[in-house]
Design a protein around this motif. Structure first.
Motif, PDB file in Angstrom:
ATOM      1  N   SER A   1       1.144   3.919  -3.135  1.00 43.34           N
ATOM      2  CA  SER A   1       0.716   5.293  -2.896  1.00 43.34           C
ATOM      3  C   SER A   1       1.844   6.283  -3.109  1.00 43.34           C
ATOM      4  CB  SER A   1       0.205   5.449  -1.456  1.00 43.34           C
ATOM      5  OG  SER A   1      -0.726   4.465  -1.162  1.00 43.34           O
TER       6      SER A   1
ATOM      7  N   CYS B   1       0.830  -1.210   0.000  1.00 43.67           N
ATOM      8  CA  CYS B   1       0.000   0.000   0.000  1.00 43.67           C
ATOM      9  C   CYS B   1       0.862   1.256   0.000  1.00 43.67           C
ATOM     10  CB  CYS B   1      -0.900   0.020   1.232  1.00 43.67           C
ATOM     11  SG  CYS B   1      -2.198  -1.199   1.207  1.00 43.67           S
ATOM     12  N   ILE B   2       1.913   1.244   0.829  1.00 42.70           N
ATOM     13  CA  ILE B   2       2.771   2.430   0.900  1.00 42.70           C
ATOM     14  C   ILE B   2       3.491   2.628  -0.431  1.00 42.70           C
ATOM     15  CG2 ILE B   2       4.728   3.460   2.093  1.00 42.70           C
ATOM     16  CD1 ILE B   2       3.941   1.956   4.556  1.00 42.70           C
TER      17      ILE B   2
ATOM     18  N   ALA C   1      -3.245   7.407  -2.337  1.00 44.89           N
ATOM     19  CA  ALA C   1      -3.010   7.262  -0.895  1.00 44.89           C
ATOM     20  C   ALA C   1      -4.331   7.163  -0.151  1.00 44.89           C
ATOM     21  CB  ALA C   1      -2.188   8.447  -0.382  1.00 44.89           C
TER      22      ALA C   1
ATOM     23  N   LEU D   1      19.772   7.863   2.812  1.00 49.25           N
ATOM     24  CA  LEU D   1      19.821   8.781   3.952  1.00 49.25           C
ATOM     25  C   LEU D   1      18.435   9.048   4.522  1.00 49.25           C
ATOM     26  CD1 LEU D   1      22.502  11.314   2.770  1.00 49.25           C
ATOM     27  CD2 LEU D   1      22.691   9.553   4.511  1.00 49.25           C
ATOM     28  N   VAL D   2      17.431   9.026   3.661  1.00 45.89           N
ATOM     29  CA  VAL D   2      16.065   9.208   4.159  1.00 45.89           C
ATOM     30  C   VAL D   2      15.710   8.071   5.102  1.00 45.89           C
ATOM     31  CG1 VAL D   2      13.644   9.139   3.479  1.00 45.89           C
ATOM     32  CG2 VAL D   2      15.233  10.577   2.229  1.00 45.89           C
TER      33      VAL D   2
ATOM     34  N   TRP E   1       8.793  10.380  -8.569  1.00 40.98           N
ATOM     35  CA  TRP E   1       9.660  11.549  -8.387  1.00 40.98           C
ATOM     36  C   TRP E   1      10.427  11.839  -9.681  1.00 40.98           C
ATOM     37  CZ3 TRP E   1      15.117  12.332  -7.788  1.00 40.98           C
ATOM     38  CH2 TRP E   1      15.452  13.560  -7.215  1.00 40.98           C
TER      39      TRP E   1
ATOM     40  N   GLY F   1      17.643   8.538   8.203  1.00 45.44           N
ATOM     41  CA  GLY F   1      17.124   9.649   8.996  1.00 45.44           C
ATOM     42  C   GLY F   1      15.870   9.264   9.752  1.00 45.44           C
ATOM     43  N   ILE F   2      14.959   8.572   9.057  1.00 43.44           N
ATOM     44  CA  ILE F   2      13.730   8.145   9.728  1.00 43.44           C
ATOM     45  C   ILE F   2      14.088   7.199  10.871  1.00 43.44           C
ATOM     46  CG2 ILE F   2      11.585   6.853   9.453  1.00 43.44           C
ATOM     47  CD1 ILE F   2      11.356   7.928   6.662  1.00 43.44           C
TER      48      ILE F   2
ATOM     49  N   TYR G   1      18.016  13.443  -4.370  1.00 49.56           N
ATOM     50  CA  TYR G   1      17.241  12.613  -3.451  1.00 49.56           C
ATOM     51  C   TYR G   1      18.179  11.559  -2.902  1.00 49.56           C
ATOM     52  CZ  TYR G   1      13.778   9.125  -1.953  1.00 49.56           C
ATOM     53  OH  TYR G   1      13.047   8.212  -1.250  1.00 49.56           O
ATOM     54  N   GLY G   2      18.437  11.620  -1.604  1.00 51.75           N
ATOM     55  CA  GLY G   2      19.316  10.636  -0.991  1.00 51.75           C
ATOM     56  C   GLY G   2      18.486   9.584  -0.285  1.00 51.75           C
TER      57      GLY G   2
ATOM     58  N   PHE H   1       7.632   5.716  -4.963  1.00 55.92           N
ATOM     59  CA  PHE H   1       7.943   7.141  -4.874  1.00 55.92           C
ATOM     60  C   PHE H   1       9.032   7.537  -5.859  1.00 55.92           C
ATOM     61  CE2 PHE H   1      10.415  10.633  -3.114  1.00 55.92           C
ATOM     62  CZ  PHE H   1       9.431  11.607  -3.076  1.00 55.92           C
TER      63      PHE H   1
ATOM     64  N   LEU I   1       4.867   6.768  -1.602  1.00 56.25           N
ATOM     65  CA  LEU I   1       5.365   7.446  -0.409  1.00 56.25           C
ATOM     66  C   LEU I   1       6.825   7.040  -0.193  1.00 56.25           C
ATOM     67  CD1 LEU I   1       2.295   6.806   1.885  1.00 56.25           C
ATOM     68  CD2 LEU I   1       2.878   8.875   0.669  1.00 56.25           C
ATOM     69  N   PRO I   2       7.669   8.001   0.185  1.00 58.92           N
ATOM     70  CA  PRO I   2       9.051   7.644   0.464  1.00 58.92           C
ATOM     71  C   PRO I   2       9.132   6.811   1.736  1.00 58.92           C
ATOM     72  CG  PRO I   2       8.633   9.926   1.080  1.00 58.92           C
ATOM     73  CD  PRO I   2       7.389   9.414   0.448  1.00 58.92           C
ATOM     74  N   PRO I   3      10.117   5.973   1.929  1.00 57.78           N
ATOM     75  CA  PRO I   3      11.245   5.690   1.038  1.00 57.78           C
ATOM     76  C   PRO I   3      11.013   4.446   0.186  1.00 57.78           C
ATOM     77  CG  PRO I   3      11.672   4.817   3.212  1.00 57.78           C
ATOM     78  CD  PRO I   3      10.259   5.294   3.221  1.00 57.78           C
TER      79      PRO I   3
END
Lengths: 670, 314
Positions: A396, A392-393, A444, A536-537, A408, A540-541, A532-533, A404, A398-400
């Protein structure tokens, strides 16, 4: 080498279909032979495709079979290799998923044999389409793919809907095949040969090349499910067994995309930007209408089928942008658009198969097709629910996750619109990007509905309350795909680097900047413009999560979570009927976009004896009402008129023949 | 190294400044309505108190319910790290451009909406449905507005956008005016303020965000509330720095950093005051008026883009 591996893959797929015929009575034999061979075919095809994707020189072979004056030409270049790898990957996962899944059919009225037979032939057909390098073998393989999938759709033919869906599917597949054939006819007429090398060398006038392009666009678009040619898709995909739905929706549509790319980029060449504008327009329409129709569906698999229309639309948007840039002399941007489209092909194959697999488990375990009767399945099917959530994600955008990245890239391509000389085009392209944004946001919303209604909340029926988690095979298939969804989302730079081999076939310069900054950064145009890294996303999360968790941890010790009944406003305990339904969830969207659907809504107020009112909501498809039904009526009316000459009088028939002969002789003599 | 350190400090500033901004808006609003009002630092007290309370979770809740606050918070915190607040040229700005930023918010919203539906109460589903409807209309308008700026600047990277605008001599682009108006409308909708949503009430007719988090308590609620404040902060910083970029530090000299900090504080306080004034003067709209409101935002952003293409491209 890659080509011989690909042959082995096709051979294994054929064997997986044919070998169970030795013991036609036994379901267990069919299952135990067919699926392992299908898996082997998948592995071989992936290796072959991966090797071909990396190799600069396409491998070719001419087999002395086929028409007397036309041998079969086969070849494997990076483009075909990529699609072969995608098809084979999903085949492999379907082979892992399938055996336990089809066990249920062993209790049904049909033997398993037709299912395994036609699945094997279907996969072989798809692989052969990708290998074909002349129009004749292409069409043979194409028809093999279409006809065998017809039998798969019609597998449970005791149901009326299945027969109807299969018939419509076959009809549209044949009409589409005819268009493709005519397109090849135009090319071979100018190229003096049926093989792709001759066709690619043909020089066409702009008029004729546009005719060929339009024929191919309609033909392949019919198979791919572009609006308004999509109507077979939401009928055929839900009724097939789920692993077949995954193959049909996840990869067969991609074979159509492959055909379109092969035809217009490779064989036709000399792309005009007007074609791109058309493709972009139709793609945008498919994307937005696909998601809006999907939102109103409450049959889980039909909803997913409509999302295929949406995703094919997104792929065609990327292709349309690429063609616009190719036609106006911006090869690097054209390559970017093409890569965005190809990347989305891969992503859609992954997450759509994942979602169909998940839907298959849900249907089988809860015995419900209707979202309104599900609910609370996350506690019953925890692993399936988790994998489905990943799907689903991803879908839709959505990152990461992977969906997406390709969207993008499509956005980034669209944002380069201002480099065009043509101002109108430059203004329309960003509007297409806004349509893409609307599509993503609605998708989404749709998947919040799907996951929320299906897996969360309280069970809405006894059957779904009694569901249990499925066995190892189907779970493994889903877990593999879910992991790949994350992997391709986090390592976009590597993926784009691989896909660049394909872009270089048509745009030799490639995209110098895209992967120039190492595996961490994806920079489609340059690092100044956008980056877009993805790793790293994710990092980071994760980091923020860990910090929040550490901050919470001492409190968790002091105050463990207390479980209590939910607050029910004092009306007695919470029950499933109090929850929002799928219909209620989408009601605001239904009201806002009202003209998009033909809606009939009726409400009968209860009489004194009755317990409750009766609310009925029917949502149709304009394509049926406005395109197909008029065509059907016209055909019937014409046929009735034509029947007038059919008097049953043999002398009249002889007279018809005589006059026809005279007219033909006149034509020839002129 | 210095860049990464600064990025960390800036993220912290954003994260820990957010409750103050929320409190400031509330305080001004109270003053405007002739009420005494809690002091601007009240949200810190609220958050601390919530963090110290036990978390009560419904029996029918699934793991999604407990995961969602962490997802919402961590995604929003990550979004903080890519927004240039005091200085541009920080290394974190390259992680994500503005489209990815919109994606972050979408991911947070996805989990927020799922959490709303998880317990199985009617309010949660209602809030999720409304939130996703509003978001699906707001997102395209927002991206269109951002694209208008991006096409002028030729970049979707936030730091490059702001850097370009600082370097240019001041010029009133018509496209920017339209985009600014559109984006303000979108920001109001996305952060759940009046007239789209009312963060201060718990009435069935008005709730959107609050309906989804109604079942939360204790530390989970604190994370959700903090996440919402962060979102308001991020949108405010973006509006301030994109349309009034003056003062943003372009190098890491202490003086320019100090000026940057002062400038953004001033801008945020002014913006908060403006928001409070607007919220005092406006009434909450019906849900089915919101599409028209967001349609207006979309049209404004579209006008911005068209005026860019027609008037400004040479």
């Amino acid at each position: 080498m890659p080509l011989s591996l690909a042959f082995l893959a096709v051979g294994a797929a054929l064997l997986s279909g044919l070998l169970p015929l030795v013991r036609p009575g036994s379901n267990a034999v069919a299952r135990r032979i067919a699926f392992p061979l299908l898996g082997i075919s998948g592995v071989l095809g992936m290796v072959a495709g991966g090797m071909a994707l990396g190799s600069a020189e396409p491998s070719r072979i001419v087999l002395p079979v086929g028409l007397p004056w036309l041998h079969s030409h086969l070849q494997l270049d990076p483009l075909a290799g990529f699609f072969l790898a995608v098809v084979s990957l999903v085949t492999l996962v379907a082979a892992i998923y399938g055996p336990a899944y089809v066990r249920e059919y062993e209790q049904g009225p049909q033997p398993l044999l037709p299912l395994t037979l036609f699945t094997g032939l279907f996969v072989a057909g798809m692989q052969l389409v990708l290998l074909a390098a002349d129009a004749f073998s292409f069409m043979i393989a194409w028809e093999l793919m279409s006809v065998t999938s017809y039998f798969l759709v019609a597998y449970q033919h005791q149901h009326e809907v299945n027969r109807r869906a299969a018939f419509i599917y076959l009809l549209m597949a044949q009409v589409g095949g005819l268009f493709i054939l005519l397109g090849y006819g135009v090319l071979s007429g100018f190229g003096h040969g049926f093989d792709f090398a001759h066709m690619a060398a043909a020089t066409l006038s702009p008029g004729w090349s546009s005719v060929a392009f339009l024929l191919a666009f309609v033909g392949f678009g019919m198979k791919a499910g572009l609006v308004p040619l999509h109507v077979w898709l939401p009928q055929a995909h839900p009724v097939a067994p789920s692993h077949v739905s995954a193959l049909m929706s996840g990869v067969m549509l991609k074979v159509a995309v492959y055909g379109f790319i092969r035809f217009s980029y490779d064989l036709l060449g000399g792309i005009h930007w007007q074609w791109g504008a058309l493709v972009l327009f139709v793609g945008s329409a498919s994307a937005i209408l696909g998601v809006l129709y999907a939102l109103m569906q409450h049959d889980l698999k039909r909803l997913l089928a409509y999302h295929s229309v949406e995703n094919i639309g997104i792929i065609y948007m990327g292709l349309g942008l690429s063609m616009i840039f190719a036609g106006t002399g911006h090869p690097a941007l054209a390559a970017l658009g093409l890569i965005a489209a190809l990347y989305h092909c891969l992503n859609h194959a992954l997450f759509k198969s994942l979602l169909f697999f998940g839907a298959g488990v849900v249907l089988q375990q809860s015995r419900e097709h209707d979202l309104e009767k599900m609910g609370g399945l996350i506690r019953r099917l925890p692993v399936t629910a988790t994998c489905f959530l990943v799907g689903c994600i991803s879908i839709s955008a959505l990152p990461p996750f992977n969906g997406f990245v390709s969207e993008w890239l499509t956005f980034q391509t669209a944002l380069q619109g201002p480099v065009l000389e043509n101002n109108i085009l430059g203004a329309l392209i960003p509007v297409a990007a806004a349509v893409l944004a609307l599509t993503g946001a609605l998708a989404a919303a749709c998947f919040v509905k799907v996951f929320g209604i299906c897996f969360l909340g309280l069970p809405r029926s006894e059957k779904s309350a009694a569901a249990t988690e499925t066995t190892a095979g189907p779970l493994a298939g889903q877990i593999v795909l879910a992991a790949l969804c994350l992997l391709f989302g986090v390592l976009p730079t590597w993926t784009v680097g691989q896909l660049e081999h394909i872009a270089r076939l048509f745009f030799p310069g490639g995209m110098p900047e895209t992967t120039a900054h190492g595996w961490l950064w994806l920079t489609p145009v340059s690092s100044q413009v956008a980056s877009y890294g993805a790793p790293l996303v994710l990092l980071g999360i994760g980091l923020a999560w860990v910090l929040a968790w550490l901050w919470m941890h001492p409190r968790r010790r002091r105050f463990p979570v207390r479980r209590v009944p939910a607050w029910d406003c004092g009306f007695g305990s919470l029950n499933a009927r109090m929850q929002y339904t799928a219909t209620a969830f989408t009601m605001p969207i239904r009201r806002i976009f009202r003209p998009v659907w033909p809606i009939t809504e009726s409400y009968r107020t209860p009489t004194a004896e009755e317990q409750g009112g009766r609310y009925q909501l029917k949502i149709g498809d304009w394509a049926w009402l406005k395109v197909y039904e008029p065509i059907g009526r016209l055909l019937l009316a014409t046929a009735r008129r034509m029947a007038m000459i059919q008097g049953g009088n043999i002398r009249a028939y002889l007279a018809y023949s005589f006059f026809t002969l005279i007219v033909l002789l006149l034509v020839v003599s002129l | 190294m210095k860049g990464w350190l600064l990025a960390l400090v800036q993220t912290g500033l954003l994260a820990f400044g957010a409750p103050f901004l929320a409190g400031w808006v509330k305080w001004i609003k109270c003053r405007l309505q002739s009420r005494q009002g809690p002091p601007p630092w009240q949200p810190y007290r609220d958050l601390l108190r919530l963090f110290g309370k036990e978390a009560v979770v419904a029996e029918t809740a699934s793991p999604i319910f407990r995961v969602a606050p962490y997802v919402v918070f961590s995604v929003t915190a990550l979004a903080c790290s890519v927004v240039p607040m005091v200085a541009i040229g920080l290394p974190t700005a390259a992680i994500a451009d503005v489209i990815v930023l919109v994606g972050f918010f979408a991911l947070g919203r996805f989990f927020l909406a799922l959490a709303g539906m998880d317990v199985g109460t009617p309010f949660g589903g209602m809030g999720s449905s409304r939130e996703m409807t509003i978001a699906s209309l707001a997102e395209p308008a927002m991206l269109l507005g951002v694209f208008t700026l991006a096409m002028t600047v030729r970049s979707t990277n936030l730091a490059s956008m702001i850097g370009y605008l600082i370097e240019q001599p001041f010029q009133l682009y018509p496209s920017f005016v339209f985009a600014a108006m559109g984006l303000v409308l979108v920001a109001v909708a996305e952060t759940g303020r009046i007239p789209v949503d009312n963060p201060a009430t718990h009435l069935e007719l008005t709730m959107v965000h609050e309906a989804m988090i109604l079942e939360y308590s204790g530390r989970h609620l604190a994370l959700m509330e903090w996440g919402a404040m962060l979102k308001l902060m991020i949108y405010s910083v973006l509006l301030c720095n994109l349309f009034l970029p003056w003062g943003v530090a372009v190098d890491f000299a202490p003086l320019s950093l100090l000026i940057g900090l002062g400038a953004i504080t001033l801008k945020l306080l002014l913006l908060g005051t403006a928001l409070a004034v607007a919220e005092t003067g406006l009434a909450k709209m019906r849900l089915f008026r919101v599409p028209q409101y967001l349609g207006l935002a979309f049209i404004l952003c579209l006008l911005g883009m068209l005026s860019h293409v027609i008037l400004e491209v040479n």
